[in-house]
Design a protein around this motif. Structure first.
Motif, PDB file in Angstrom:
ATOM      1  N   ALA A  47      12.444 -10.990  -3.214  1.00  0.00           N
ATOM      2  CA  ALA A  47      11.273 -11.538  -3.891  1.00  0.00           C
ATOM      3  C   ALA A  47      10.293 -10.435  -4.285  1.00  0.00           C
ATOM      4  O   ALA A  47       9.504 -10.597  -5.211  1.00  0.00           O
ATOM      5  N   CYS A  48      10.357  -9.276  -3.559  1.00  0.00           N
ATOM      6  CA  CYS A  48       9.460  -8.167  -3.902  1.00  0.00           C
ATOM      7  C   CYS A  48       9.787  -7.603  -5.282  1.00  0.00           C
ATOM      8  O   CYS A  48       8.901  -7.144  -5.997  1.00  0.00           O
ATOM      9  N   THR A  49      11.075  -7.632  -5.649  1.00  0.00           N
ATOM     10  CA  THR A  49      11.434  -7.130  -6.976  1.00  0.00           C
ATOM     11  C   THR A  49      10.899  -8.063  -8.057  1.00  0.00           C
ATOM     12  O   THR A  49      10.623  -7.635  -9.166  1.00  0.00           O
ATOM     13  N   LEU A  50      10.744  -9.339  -7.694  1.00  0.00           N
ATOM     14  CA  LEU A  50      10.271 -10.302  -8.685  1.00  0.00           C
ATOM     15  C   LEU A  50       8.798 -10.107  -9.019  1.00  0.00           C
ATOM     16  O   LEU A  50       8.360 -10.362 -10.128  1.00  0.00           O
ATOM     17  N   GLU A  51       8.017  -9.677  -8.018  1.00  0.00           N
ATOM     18  CA  GLU A  51       6.585  -9.537  -8.269  1.00  0.00           C
ATOM     19  C   GLU A  51       6.227  -8.138  -8.735  1.00  0.00           C
ATOM     20  O   GLU A  51       5.085  -7.873  -9.084  1.00  0.00           O
ATOM     21  N   HIS A  52       7.228  -7.251  -8.750  1.00  0.00           N
ATOM     22  CA  HIS A  52       6.932  -5.855  -9.023  1.00  0.00           C
ATOM     23  C   HIS A  52       6.258  -5.645 -10.374  1.00  0.00           C
ATOM     24  O   HIS A  52       5.294  -4.885 -10.488  1.00  0.00           O
ATOM     25  N   ASN A  53       6.777  -6.360 -11.394  1.00  0.00           N
ATOM     26  CA  ASN A  53       6.173  -6.238 -12.725  1.00  0.00           C
ATOM     27  C   ASN A  53       4.710  -6.644 -12.738  1.00  0.00           C
ATOM     28  O   ASN A  53       3.880  -6.026 -13.393  1.00  0.00           O
ATOM     29  N   ASN A  54       4.403  -7.710 -11.992  1.00  0.00           N
ATOM     30  CA  ASN A  54       3.022  -8.175 -11.950  1.00  0.00           C
ATOM     31  C   ASN A  54       2.122  -7.172 -11.242  1.00  0.00           C
ATOM     32  O   ASN A  54       0.961  -6.991 -11.607  1.00  0.00           O
ATOM     33  N   LEU A  55       2.667  -6.504 -10.229  1.00  0.00           N
ATOM     34  CA  LEU A  55       1.895  -5.452  -9.555  1.00  0.00           C
ATOM     35  C   LEU A  55       1.623  -4.300 -10.513  1.00  0.00           C
ATOM     36  O   LEU A  55       0.518  -3.752 -10.554  1.00  0.00           O
ATOM     37  N   LEU A  56       2.661  -3.943 -11.304  1.00  0.00           N
ATOM     38  CA  LEU A  56       2.483  -2.851 -12.269  1.00  0.00           C
ATOM     39  C   LEU A  56       1.382  -3.180 -13.275  1.00  0.00           C
ATOM     40  O   LEU A  56       0.569  -2.333 -13.631  1.00  0.00           O
ATOM     41  N   LYS A  57       1.378  -4.449 -13.710  1.00  0.00           N
ATOM     42  CA  LYS A  57       0.357  -4.862 -14.679  1.00  0.00           C
ATOM     43  C   LYS A  57      -1.041  -4.708 -14.095  1.00  0.00           C
ATOM     44  O   LYS A  57      -1.963  -4.241 -14.765  1.00  0.00           O
ATOM     45  N   ILE A  58      -1.197  -5.106 -12.836  1.00  0.00           N
ATOM     46  CA  ILE A  58      -2.500  -4.968 -12.179  1.00  0.00           C
ATOM     47  C   ILE A  58      -2.860  -3.494 -12.060  1.00  0.00           C
ATOM     48  O   ILE A  58      -3.991  -3.074 -12.315  1.00  0.00           O
ATOM     49  N   HIS A  59      -1.847  -2.689 -11.711  1.00  0.00           N
ATOM     50  CA  HIS A  59      -2.061  -1.251 -11.552  1.00  0.00           C
ATOM     51  C   HIS A  59      -2.545  -0.629 -12.862  1.00  0.00           C
ATOM     52  O   HIS A  59      -3.467   0.193 -12.882  1.00  0.00           O
ATOM     53  N   LYS A  60      -1.946  -1.083 -13.983  1.00  0.00           N
ATOM     54  CA  LYS A  60      -2.290  -0.499 -15.288  1.00  0.00           C
ATOM     55  C   LYS A  60      -3.710  -0.837 -15.713  1.00  0.00           C
ATOM     56  O   LYS A  60      -4.328  -0.108 -16.485  1.00  0.00           O
ATOM     57  N   LYS A  61      -4.231  -1.959 -15.231  1.00  0.00           N
ATOM     58  CA  LYS A  61      -5.603  -2.339 -15.591  1.00  0.00           C
ATOM     59  C   LYS A  61      -6.604  -1.370 -14.997  1.00  0.00           C
ATOM     60  O   LYS A  61      -7.768  -1.309 -15.417  1.00  0.00           O
ATOM     61  N   ASN A  62      -6.181  -0.649 -13.932  1.00  0.00           N
ATOM     62  CA  ASN A  62      -7.001   0.401 -13.353  1.00  0.00           C
ATOM     63  C   ASN A  62      -8.354  -0.081 -12.847  1.00  0.00           C
ATOM     64  O   ASN A  62      -9.343   0.631 -12.918  1.00  0.00           O
ATOM     65  N   THR A  63      -8.419  -1.309 -12.368  1.00  0.00           N
ATOM     66  CA  THR A  63      -9.698  -1.814 -11.875  1.00  0.00           C
ATOM     67  C   THR A  63      -9.731  -1.897 -10.363  1.00  0.00           C
ATOM     68  O   THR A  63     -10.798  -1.883  -9.762  1.00  0.00           O
ATOM     69  N   ILE A  64      -8.573  -2.002  -9.756  1.00  0.00           N
ATOM     70  CA  ILE A  64      -8.546  -2.153  -8.302  1.00  0.00           C
ATOM     71  C   ILE A  64      -7.311  -1.440  -7.759  1.00  0.00           C
ATOM     72  O   ILE A  64      -6.232  -1.529  -8.338  1.00  0.00           O
ATOM     73  N   PRO A  65      -7.481  -0.634  -6.688  1.00  0.00           N
ATOM     74  CA  PRO A  65      -6.309   0.047  -6.144  1.00  0.00           C
ATOM     75  C   PRO A  65      -5.414  -0.914  -5.368  1.00  0.00           C
ATOM     76  O   PRO A  65      -5.895  -1.854  -4.741  1.00  0.00           O
ATOM     77  N   ILE A  66      -4.106  -0.681  -5.454  1.00  0.00           N
ATOM     78  CA  ILE A  66      -3.150  -1.452  -4.665  1.00  0.00           C
ATOM     79  C   ILE A  66      -2.561  -0.533  -3.605  1.00  0.00           C
ATOM     80  O   ILE A  66      -2.023   0.527  -3.919  1.00  0.00           O
ATOM     81  N   TYR A  67      -2.707  -0.919  -2.352  1.00  0.00           N
ATOM     82  CA  TYR A  67      -2.025  -0.199  -1.286  1.00  0.00           C
ATOM     83  C   TYR A  67      -0.782  -0.975  -0.905  1.00  0.00           C
ATOM     84  O   TYR A  67      -0.772  -2.204  -0.931  1.00  0.00           O
ATOM     85  N   GLY A  68       0.255  -0.248  -0.547  1.00  0.00           N
ATOM     86  CA  GLY A  68       1.474  -0.914  -0.106  1.00  0.00           C
ATOM     87  C   GLY A  68       1.613  -0.793   1.402  1.00  0.00           C
ATOM     88  O   GLY A  68       1.172   0.197   1.997  1.00  0.00           O
ATOM     89  N   LEU A  69       2.170  -1.822   2.017  1.00  0.00           N
ATOM     90  CA  LEU A  69       2.556  -1.705   3.429  1.00  0.00           C
ATOM     91  C   LEU A  69       4.074  -1.854   3.451  1.00  0.00           C
ATOM     92  O   LEU A  69       4.596  -2.938   3.208  1.00  0.00           O
ATOM     93  N   ASN A  70       4.750  -0.733   3.694  1.00  0.00           N
ATOM     94  CA  ASN A  70       6.206  -0.763   3.672  1.00  0.00           C
ATOM     95  C   ASN A  70       6.686  -1.296   5.019  1.00  0.00           C
ATOM     96  O   ASN A  70       6.681  -0.610   6.025  1.00  0.00           O
ATOM     97  N   TYR A  71       7.095  -2.579   4.999  1.00  0.00           N
ATOM     98  CA  TYR A  71       7.268  -3.364   6.216  1.00  0.00           C
ATOM     99  C   TYR A  71       8.709  -3.331   6.698  1.00  0.00           C
ATOM    100  O   TYR A  71       9.615  -3.751   5.993  1.00  0.00           O
ATOM    101  N   LYS A  72       8.925  -2.778   7.871  1.00  0.00           N
ATOM    102  CA  LYS A  72      10.254  -2.773   8.504  1.00  0.00           C
ATOM    103  C   LYS A  72      11.352  -2.306   7.559  1.00  0.00           C
ATOM    104  O   LYS A  72      12.329  -3.006   7.332  1.00  0.00           O
TER     105      LYS A  72
END
Lengths: 172, 305
Positions: free
Chosen positions: A75-100
C-alpha cells in the motif's frame, strides 16, 4: 396507556436497526489514536541515508508530516505518488519512519522511485512505531509547529489528503 | 473476579497459548491484551508480527520491574482502551456496563405493574366493570390479548431476520463486506477467462497465488478492482469476475476509469508486488461497457524490477 406502551418495542427496534446499519459501514480494523493532541513521543535514532543522529526534538519547530512506510508494504507504493505531489508543493516537510524494514531494501526502494522525504528515521525493531501506536504501514501523522499530533491517517493517503488535512493547518 | 472469569474463558477457547515465558504474570498480561491487527485474538494467541513485538515489549517491561498497571497503561496510552480486554469503567462506558441492569429493572417494574393491573381488572373493582359496560370483561380481555399477540408476531417477524443478519455479519469479515456492498451497483462487470500457457502450467506447484486486477491504461497504477485466488496445480483456465465493488481505495473504482488494462499474475512468493519470476499476462486496453468479456493468456515471466 397499553397502546402507547406498545410503541416501545418499535422504538427499540428502530434503535437497534440504526446501530446495526451504522456499523455496516464502519471499518472494524480502524483504531482511533489516543495520541491526537499530544506531543510526539521521544525517540533517538539515525537517518536512513546520511546516517546522522535524529531525535524527536530535531523535528519540532515547524509543522510536518510523518509517514510510516516500509519497502515490504504494498500500500506504501500506492500512496507514493501522492507523497511526491505534496513534496513538490514545497510547503511542508515530510519525514519518513522506515518501519521494521531491511535498510538495504529500503534504500533500493527509494532509489527506484524518487524520494519525497526530508529525512528518514530508521526503526528496525519497530520500537518507535510502538510509541507512535503504529499497527500497520502506511500510517501518516500530521504534526503542528508545537510538536502536537493533530491528525492520524491509517492506510494510503489519497489526493484529497493535502487539501483536506494539510492545507487547513498551514493556512492557520 | 471479572479478570478471573475472562481468563478462564480465554483458557477454554484458546488452543495455542504461547508459552514464551514461565512467568504466570507475563501470560496473564498478554492474555488480557488484544492483538491490534487480528481483532479476535489476544496477544498471546496471535502470530502477527506486531503481536510478537508487543509480547517482546511486555517481557522487557516486566524484566525492568514494571507493574501490571504500568504495562496496561503503556499499551492503552498508545493504542487506546481498545487494546484492553478488560476495559476500565469510565464515564463514557458506564452505560455499557450498567444498561443491562437498567433494562432488567425497568422490565421487572413493568411486569409487576401489569400483573397488578390485571388483578384489579379481574377481581377487585366493580368500577372496572362499569368502564366496559358495553362489552363483557372476558371479551375485552380477549381483544387485548389479540392485539398483544399481533404485536408479538410483528416483533418476531422483524426481529428474527435482523438478529440473524447481524450475527451473520459479525461472523466474518467477508460476510459483513458482502452485506455492506449488497445494494451497491456492481457495474461495470468484467468477465475474465484466464488461460495458463502449457510451459508455465508444468512449473506450477499449487503453492502460488493468482492476482487478477484492473488498472488504468495510463496514469495511476492503482488497482481499480482486484481479486485473489489460490492457484491449483494442472488447472489450465480460470473464470473470474471483477466488478465495481472490488476496489482497494475508496475513490478509485472501475467506473471512474475510461480505459483499463486487466492483468493476471501468478505470484510464487505470494506477494502483492510483482517480483522477478512471477508469471504474468495482460489484456489489451479496453473501454469499459456495463459488462465486458476478456481473455488473458498468462504466457510471460516478470524479469527485473
Amino acid at each position: 396507556m397499553r397502546y402507547k406502551l406498545s410503541v416501545l418495542p418499535l422504538l427499540a427496534l428502530i434503535t437497534i436497526f440504526y446501530f446495526l446499519y451504522s456499523s455496516l459501514n464502519k471499518d472494524p480494523t480502524l483504531i482511533p489514536s489516543p495520541l491526537i493532541g499530544k506531543k510526539i513521543p521521544e525517540f533517538y535514532s539515525t537517518t536512513l541515508l546520511k546516517k546522522k543522529p535524529i531525535s524527536n526534538e530535531d523535528l519540532v519547530g515547524k509543522p510536518f508530516v510523518l509517514n510510516v512506510w516500509a519497502s515490504w508494504c504494498y500500500a506504501c507504493t500506492l500512496e507514493h505518488n501522492n507523497l511526491l505531489k505534496i513534496h513538490k508543493k514545497n510547503t511542508i516537510p515530510i519525514y519518513g519512519l522506515n518501519y521494521k524494514d531491511d535498510t538495504d531494501s529500503a534504500k533500493e526502494w527509494l532509489n527506484s522511485k524518487s524520494n519525497p522525504y526530508k529525512d528518514i528515521i530508521v526503526d528496525i525493531d519497530g520500537n518507535i512505531g510502538i510509541d507512535f501506536g503504529v499497527y500497520g504501514a502506511p500510517e501518516t501523522f500530521l504534526v503542528n509547529k508545537d510538536g502536537l499530533i493533530i491528525h492520524k491517517h491509517v492506510g494510503p493517503i489519497d489526493e484529497s489528503y493535502y487539501n483536506k488535512i494539510i492545507l487547513p493547518l498551514i493556512e492557520k | 473476579m471479572k479478570i478471573n472469569i475472562l481468563f478462564l474463558i480465554s483458557l477454554f477457547f484458546s488452543s495455542n497459548i504461547a508459552h514464551a515465558s514461565e512467568s504466570g504474570q507475563y501470560n496473564e498480561i498478554i492474555e488480557n491484551l488484544r492483538c491490534l491487527v487480528c481483532q479476535n485474538q489476544s496477544l498471546a494467541e496471535s502470530d502477527s508480527n506486531l503481536a510478537k513485538d508487543l509480547r517482546q515489549k511486555v517481557k522487557k517491561m516486566l524484566e525492568t520491574g514494571k507493574t501490571d498497571k504500568e504495562i496496561y497503561k503503556f499499551m492503552s496510552d498508545r493504542y487506546t482502551d481498545y487494546v484492553l480486554y478488560n476495559p476500565p469503567l469510565k464515564k463514557s462506558t458506564w452505560f455499557l456496563w450498567y444498561s443491562p441492569f437498567l433494562i432488567l429493572f425497568f422490565s421487572l417494574g413493568y411486569l409487576f405493574w401489569s400483573f397488578k393491573r390485571k388483578k384489579e381488572l379481574d377481581y377487585k373493582s366493580p368500577a372496572s366493570i362499569k368502564k366496559y359496560n358495553n362489552k363483557s370483561i372476558e371479551k375485552t380481555l380477549l381483544e387485548n390479548k389479540k392485539t398483544y399477540k399481533a404485536y408479538i408476531y410483528l416483533f418476531i417477524i422483524i426481529f428474527i431476520p435482523v438478529i440473524t443478519l447481524s450475527i451473520y455479519s459479525y461472523s466474518s469479515e467477508l460476510a459483513s463486506y458482502k452485506i455492506a456492498h449488497y445494494f451497491e451497483s456492481k457495474e461495470p462487470i468484467i468477465d475474465v477467462t484466464i488461460l495458463v500457457h502449457d510451459d508455465i502450467l508444468s512449473k506450477i506447484t499449487g503453492n502460488e497465488i493468482l492476482f487478477v486486477y484492473a488498472r488504468r491504461s495510463n496514469g495511476m497504477r492503482v488497482p481499480l478492482a482486484i481479486d485473489i485466488f489460490d492457484v491449483v496445480a494442472l488447472k489450465k483456465n480460470y473464470n473470474i469476475k471483477l466488478d465495481n465493488t472490488m476496489n482497494m481505495i475508496e475513490t478509485q473504482t472501475l467506473s471512474t476509469a475510461k480505459e483499463i488494462i486487466v492483468e493476471a499474475r501468478i505470484s510464487r512468493h505470494k506477494q502483492a508486488m510483482a517480483s522477478p519470476g512471477d508469471y504474468i499476462g495482460r489484456s489489451k486496453p479496453i473501454e469499459l461497457k456495463s459488462s465486458n468479456y476478456l481473455l488473458i493468456r498468462i504466457d510471460s515471466i516478470v524479469t527485473g524490477q
